[in-house]
Design a protein around this motif. Structure first.
Motif, short mmCIF file in Angstrom:
data_model
loop_
_atom_site.label_atom_id
_atom_site.label_comp_id
_atom_site.label_asym_id
_atom_site.label_seq_id
_atom_site.Cartn_x
_atom_site.Cartn_y
_atom_site.Cartn_z
N PRO A 1 6.77 15.47 1.39
CA PRO A 1 8.30 15.02 0.77
C PRO A 1 7.92 13.69 -0.16
CG PRO A 1 8.10 15.53 3.23
CD PRO A 1 6.90 15.46 2.79
N ARG A 2 7.06 12.90 0.06
CA ARG A 2 6.84 11.64 -0.71
C ARG A 2 6.54 12.10 -2.28
NH1 ARG A 2 2.19 7.06 0.18
NH2 ARG A 2 2.49 5.96 -1.87
N THR A 3 5.57 13.28 -2.37
CA THR A 3 5.48 13.76 -3.72
C THR A 3 6.66 14.34 -4.18
OG1 THR A 3 3.06 14.30 -2.87
CG2 THR A 3 3.78 15.30 -4.77
N TRP A 4 7.44 15.15 -3.45
CA TRP A 4 8.63 15.69 -4.15
C TRP A 4 9.70 14.60 -4.40
CZ3 TRP A 4 9.56 20.37 -5.90
CH2 TRP A 4 8.91 21.48 -5.46
N THR A 5 9.65 13.57 -3.67
CA THR A 5 10.48 12.46 -4.20
C THR A 5 10.25 11.81 -5.51
OG1 THR A 5 10.84 11.85 -1.73
CG2 THR A 5 11.64 10.09 -3.48
N THR B 1 -0.77 5.92 -19.17
CA THR B 1 -1.73 6.45 -18.45
C THR B 1 -2.56 5.40 -17.73
OG1 THR B 1 -1.90 8.33 -19.69
CG2 THR B 1 -3.92 7.89 -18.39
N ALA B 2 -2.76 4.26 -18.79
CA ALA B 2 -3.66 3.07 -18.53
C ALA B 2 -2.62 2.15 -17.29
CB ALA B 2 -3.61 2.18 -19.57
N VAL B 3 -1.27 2.32 -17.46
CA VAL B 3 -0.52 1.68 -16.32
C VAL B 3 -0.41 2.34 -15.14
CG1 VAL B 3 1.84 1.07 -15.66
CG2 VAL B 3 1.12 0.54 -17.88
N MET B 4 -0.58 3.77 -15.25
CA MET B 4 -0.77 4.46 -13.98
C MET B 4 -2.05 4.32 -13.43
SD MET B 4 2.24 6.09 -13.29
CE MET B 4 3.45 6.44 -14.18
N ALA B 5 -3.11 4.12 -13.90
CA ALA B 5 -4.52 4.04 -13.52
C ALA B 5 -4.54 2.72 -12.84
CB ALA B 5 -5.33 4.09 -14.50
N LEU B 6 -3.90 1.70 -13.48
CA LEU B 6 -4.03 0.10 -12.80
C LEU B 6 -3.26 0.14 -11.66
CD1 LEU B 6 -4.69 -2.73 -14.07
CD2 LEU B 6 -2.39 -2.75 -14.55
N LEU B 7 -2.11 0.97 -11.41
CA LEU B 7 -1.34 0.51 -10.31
C LEU B 7 -1.33 1.50 -9.05
CD1 LEU B 7 1.81 -0.89 -12.26
CD2 LEU B 7 -0.06 -2.15 -11.07
N PRO C 1 0.91 -1.36 -0.02
CA PRO C 1 0.11 0.18 0.05
C PRO C 1 0.86 1.36 -0.19
CG PRO C 1 -0.05 -0.90 2.29
CD PRO C 1 0.56 -1.90 1.26
N TYR C 2 1.95 1.18 0.32
CA TYR C 2 2.82 2.27 0.56
C TYR C 2 3.24 3.00 -0.98
CZ TYR C 2 6.37 5.76 1.84
OH TYR C 2 7.05 6.96 2.06
N PHE C 3 3.76 1.96 -1.62
CA PHE C 3 4.31 2.38 -3.00
C PHE C 3 3.04 2.19 -4.16
CE2 PHE C 3 8.00 0.77 -0.64
CZ PHE C 3 8.63 2.00 -0.75
N LEU C 4 2.20 1.38 -4.04
CA LEU C 4 1.19 1.26 -4.99
C LEU C 4 -0.12 1.08 -4.30
CD1 LEU C 4 3.02 -1.80 -7.14
CD2 LEU C 4 2.93 0.51 -7.54
N ALA C 5 -1.05 0.81 -5.15
CA ALA C 5 -2.62 0.46 -4.73
C ALA C 5 -2.85 -0.62 -4.16
CB ALA C 5 -3.40 0.84 -5.98
N ASP D 1 -2.17 9.68 -4.82
CA ASP D 1 -0.87 10.06 -5.33
C ASP D 1 -0.81 10.32 -6.75
OD1 ASP D 1 0.42 8.86 -3.11
OD2 ASP D 1 0.52 6.76 -3.92
N LEU D 2 -2.06 10.12 -7.48
CA LEU D 2 -2.17 10.60 -8.88
C LEU D 2 -2.60 11.86 -8.63
CD1 LEU D 2 -4.16 7.70 -10.12
CD2 LEU D 2 -1.78 8.03 -10.55
N VAL D 3 -3.22 12.56 -7.77
CA VAL D 3 -3.75 13.80 -7.50
C VAL D 3 -2.37 14.69 -7.26
CG1 VAL D 3 -4.95 15.43 -6.27
CG2 VAL D 3 -6.10 13.28 -7.00
#
Length: 606
Positions: A574-578, A398-404, A158-162, A409-411
């Motif tokens: 900081p996570r978003t900046w990383t 985009t499809a891969v980002m929506a998948l995972l 859950p920390y890195f992906l959906a 995080d996306l916003v």
């Protein structure tokens, strides 16, 4: 030898495109978009997840009924950016948006950074809308899709992906990618249909809120909260209640309004899709500025009205985050209406999906045509006159980002890339309005050098006096090479000062406003410096040529826009900046490994 190589390398990084003439250039023959098409495209790409889903999160955790103030602040700041976009698009009505403007005014490296981050913004915004579409549809049918996917395809990271892969959002993005391949006219037609339905539903929500709303929900107290805790039957359980804060209209204070405005900014992202259509509009000088201003005005009225209606119908701590508007109608006893609202949300998210996907391939095409990205992406499919490889690449990513990835995080990633682009567009307005299109003549150079080196006065004092006189009392009424350099340097200094001020206000707001001696002194000094440098820019001569559209109150409004956008960037985690840094590291590898050697700037640009 080494110094010469370094100098040549630096020249490559700052080489600029020649400013395109305002008249007489050729545009692709594929586009037939009018002002109504642009308004539909802008409104459709903007009014999506922000007004249907994020409004609930802002009301529950950040602002309460003061969400209307958050939307007002976010709308005003976005309108400032929209005005800057409108002037630059009217000046350079070509595809490429902020990427092209930065190429003309700042240089190649900065243009690549802006273009690369705009691609990130469009990708994340589209993936975000796809995830939101999936959530809304799933909520409408009883959450069966998410439950099945969690059982079969849980990622457990859950920390890195959906928490689970969303195949529904993945397929949805691929379907819309196929629609974009068909061409511009078909995409605009679909956008207009869904946008019209969306506006009808939003109008119904606003009217219903004023009919069924209760002003008491804007001045709730501890007693009201206690009563809802004891009796939540028919709406929710106790655990679903949000925090009360201090109650009243502003339950989470001024700081809550600031953070809420940063979140509400997402609800206005999307109008810049209009700026990417410069090559597909018969009259871009008039249609594009009108489309931007009208779109933002409609979106502001809709967001302001919906946030007011929601907080009037439901106590802010009872709003349901997953589907705030349908549940609000259930709360006031209009249960069947929630289905109409859910359908409207799906229409809005569909048009927003299409609108955010629309500019991606065009931006990729523009960068590939300039040689900054792989030039194979600039190939045009003759049957539909669309950059098919660019569309497929954008849709697949985009499809891969929506998948995972998760929605939050996306916003955040989308917002930080967009804010950077908005800030640079405002900077470009300053540079272009004061920029000289020709260098000083030989006579002017001789006269100036004689004056600066006059033997009748000491050289250092004369030079200082001459510099100060040039800053405050320019000798020319039209822009010169020197006045343009002064504005460029002052604008760059202002960006630095505004960034420092934004960091202070974002990290230590309570200390500054409570009168902390050190921070307050630094803030006051920064404001004085900013004011002085702004006056220097204001004193310089502006381009006298008539423009199709101009930002009013130059240079104040562009500087306010830069400050607001930079400040909102400083609120990111900081996570978003990383994550943002990782994306840009990939971009630098592409630019320094490929783009800097294949760029057309060396032959065709200055």
């Amino acid at each position: 030898m080494l110094c010469q190589d370094v100098h040549q390398f630096g020249q490559k990084l700052v080489r600029r495109r020649l400013l395109e003439p305002r008249e007489g250039f050729e545009r692709p023959k594929a586009g037939h978009l009018n002002t109504l098409d642009l308004v539909a495209l802008g409104v459709g790409s903007t009014l999506g997840a922000g007004v249907y889903i994020l409004v609930g999160e802002v009301a529950v955790y950040e602002a309460g009924p003061a969400t209307v103030i958050c939307f007002f602040a976010a709308g005003v700041s976005t309108l400032l950016s929209g005005l800057c976009y409108a002037e630059l698009v009217a000046w350079v009505p070509r595809p490429g948006s902020a990427y092209l403007y930065s190429y003309v005014t700042v240089g190649e490296l900065c243009a690549f950074i802006i273009g690369w981050n705009l691609i990130l913004s469009f990708v994340m915004a589209t993936a975000c809308e796809a995830r939101a579409w999936s959530y809304t549809f799933d909520s409408l049918i009883g959450n069966h899709i998410s439950q099945a996917l969690q059982e079969m395809f849980s990622l457990n990271v859950p920390y890195f992906l959906a928490t689970y892969v969303d195949f529904f959002a993945f397929v949805l993005v691929l379907l819309l990618t196929g629609l974009l391949v068909l061409g511009v006219h078909e995409s605009a037609l679909v956008s207009k249909v869904f946008t019209s339905l969306n506006l009808l539903v939003l109008s119904f929500i606003i009217l219903s809120g004023f009919i069924k709303g209760d002003l008491h929900n804007w001045k709730l107290t501890n007693q009201d909260y206690s009563l809802n805790t004891l009796n939540t039957s028919g709406y929710s359980d106790i655990s679903s209640l949000g925090p009360l804060g201090s109650g009243g209209f502003v339950p989470f204070g001024f700081e809550g309004i600031l953070h809420g405005a940063a979140t509400c900014f997402y609800a206005f992202v999307g109008f810049d899709v209009i700026a990417t259509t410069g090559g597909e509009v018969p009259n871009p000088h008039r249609s594009i500025p009108l489309g931007i201003v009208i779109s933002l005005s409609i979106c502001f009225l809709a967001c302001f009205g919906v946030s007011a209606a929601l907080t009037l119908m439901v106590p802010y701590y009872q709003i349901q985050l997953e589907s705030p508007l349908p549940q609000a109608f259930l709360h006031v006893g209009w249960g069947p209406a929630r289905y109409a609202v859910a359908v409207g949300a799906l229409c809005a998210l569909t048009s927003s999906l299409l609108g955010t996907m629309f500019p991606m391939p065009r931006l990729i095409y523009a960068m590939a045509e300039d040689g900054l990205l792989f030039q194979g992406l600039a190939q045009i499919y003759t049957c539909t006159s669309t950059p098919i490889l660019a569309i497929i690449l954008a849709g697949s990513l985009t499809a891969v980002m929506a998948l995972l990835f998760e929605l939050t995080d996306l916003v955040d990633l989308m917002s930080i890339g967009t804010l950077l682009a908005y800030a640079l567009v405002a900077f470009s307005v300053l540079v272009l309005r004061y920029r000289s299109e020709q260098t000083l003549s030989k006579k002017e150079e001789i006269d100036i050098s004689k004056h600066e080196a006059s033997p009748s006065e000491p050289v250092p004092e004369a030079r200082i006096s001459r510099i100060l006189k040039t800053l405050w009392f320019p000798t020319s009424t039209i822009p010169t090479l020197k006045s343009g350099q002064i504005v460029y340097g002052c604008a760059s200094l202002l960006v630095l000062l505004l960034t420092i001020l934004s960091v202070i206000l974002a990290q230590w707001p309570s200390q500054v406003f409570s009168g902390d001696p050190g921070l307050t002194t630094v803030t006051v000094l920064l404001l004085l410096l900013i004011t002085g440098v702004t006056v220097i820019i204001w004193r310089q001569p502006k381009d006298p040529a008539p423009a199709y559209f101009e930002v009013p109150a130059l240079p104040v409004l562009p500087l306010v826009s830069i400050f607001v956008n930079v400040y909102l960037m400083m609120l990111m985690t900081p996570r978003t900046w990383t994550q943002f840094g990782i994306w840009n590291a990939i971009g630098f590898l592409i630019y320094f490994g490929y783009g800097i050697r294949h760029s057309l700037a060396g032959n065709n640009h200055q």
